[in-house]
Scaffold this motif. Structure first.
Motif, PDB file in Angstrom:
ATOM      1  N   UNK A  82      21.096 -14.463  12.257  1.00  0.00           N
ATOM      2  CA  UNK A  82      22.367 -15.189  12.216  1.00  0.00           C
ATOM      3  C   UNK A  82      22.337 -16.379  13.172  1.00  0.00           C
ATOM      4  N   UNK A  83      21.713 -16.196  14.295  1.00  0.00           N
ATOM      5  CA  UNK A  83      21.622 -17.284  15.260  1.00  0.00           C
ATOM      6  C   UNK A  83      20.821 -18.448  14.683  1.00  0.00           C
ATOM      7  N   UNK A  84      19.744 -18.155  13.994  1.00  0.00           N
ATOM      8  CA  UNK A  84      18.944 -19.211  13.373  1.00  0.00           C
ATOM      9  C   UNK A  84      19.784 -20.024  12.402  1.00  0.00           C
ATOM     10  N   UNK A  85      20.601 -19.351  11.611  1.00  0.00           N
ATOM     11  CA  UNK A  85      21.460 -20.050  10.657  1.00  0.00           C
ATOM     12  C   UNK A  85      22.420 -20.991  11.381  1.00  0.00           C
ATOM     13  N   UNK A  86      23.018 -20.496  12.429  1.00  0.00           N
ATOM     14  CA  UNK A  86      24.006 -21.271  13.179  1.00  0.00           C
ATOM     15  C   UNK A  86      23.347 -22.472  13.850  1.00  0.00           C
ATOM     16  N   UNK A  87      22.260 -22.240  14.533  1.00  0.00           N
ATOM     17  CA  UNK A  87      21.586 -23.313  15.253  1.00  0.00           C
ATOM     18  C   UNK A  87      21.113 -24.390  14.290  1.00  0.00           C
ATOM     19  N   UNK A  88      20.589 -23.986  13.170  1.00  0.00           N
ATOM     20  CA  UNK A  88      20.128 -24.951  12.179  1.00  0.00           C
ATOM     21  C   UNK A  88      21.273 -25.879  11.771  1.00  0.00           C
ATOM     22  N   UNK A  89      22.423 -25.323  11.464  1.00  0.00           N
ATOM     23  CA  UNK A  89      23.572 -26.138  11.060  1.00  0.00           C
ATOM     24  C   UNK A  89      24.049 -27.015  12.213  1.00  0.00           C
ATOM     25  N   UNK A  90      24.157 -26.461  13.395  1.00  0.00           N
ATOM     26  CA  UNK A  90      24.650 -27.250  14.522  1.00  0.00           C
ATOM     27  C   UNK A  90      23.703 -28.395  14.878  1.00  0.00           C
ATOM     28  N   UNK A  91      22.422 -28.145  14.867  1.00  0.00           N
ATOM     29  CA  UNK A  91      21.469 -29.206  15.192  1.00  0.00           C
ATOM     30  C   UNK A  91      21.507 -30.336  14.171  1.00  0.00           C
ATOM     31  N   UNK A  92      21.598 -29.979  12.893  1.00  0.00           N
ATOM     32  CA  UNK A  92      21.546 -30.987  11.826  1.00  0.00           C
ATOM     33  C   UNK A  92      22.888 -31.648  11.561  1.00  0.00           C
TER      34      UNK A  92
END
Length: 126
Positions: A82-92
């Motif tokens: 879940x963290x990977x999903x969140x970080x991916x969206x926030x970074x991009x």
């Protein structure tokens, strides 16, 4: 790692060193939080300033420094995914939020750069 600081992983509480963080909040819909500006803003304010924290966001705020420093040793696989999903969206898509969180929890960019490299290796487009 820094990935824990993000919103949807607000499902962690204090536990003994040998244990994993709780799975109590594993069913939180992180996509709903990220997609809702009001909810996202509330989580970010809690993490950064300690303002108006929900119980789950407050627990995340408490354990976050330890989780970042230990590379999330106590995280379950669900927490990490879940963290990977969140970080991916926030970074991009929301770099202004990502940068605020990094400035608060990783001002020297030690953990965020490692995690960014990890995401790239796993096929995330950051």
């Amino acid at each position: 790692m820094l990935w824990l600081l993000l919103i949807g992983i607000a499902f962690l509480i204090n536990v003994n060193a040998e244990e994993k963080y709780t799975s109590q909040y594993d069913n939180i819909d992180v996509k709903r939080i990220i997609g809702n500006e009001r909810l996202l803003d509330a989580y970010v304010k809690c993490l950064i300033d300690g303002e108006r924290c929900t119980p789950d966001a407050n627990e995340l705020r408490k354990i976050l420094p330890e989780a970042i420093k230990t590379g999330c040793e106590k995280c379950t696989r669900t927490h990490i995914e879940k963290t990977k999903q969140i970080v991916d969206v926030l970074m991009r898509e929301k770099p202004e939020i990502w940068n605020k969180l990094v400035a608060k929890f990783d001002p020297d960019h030690i953990y965020s750069e490692k995690f960014k490299d990890r995401l790239k290796k796993e096929g995330f487009n950051v």
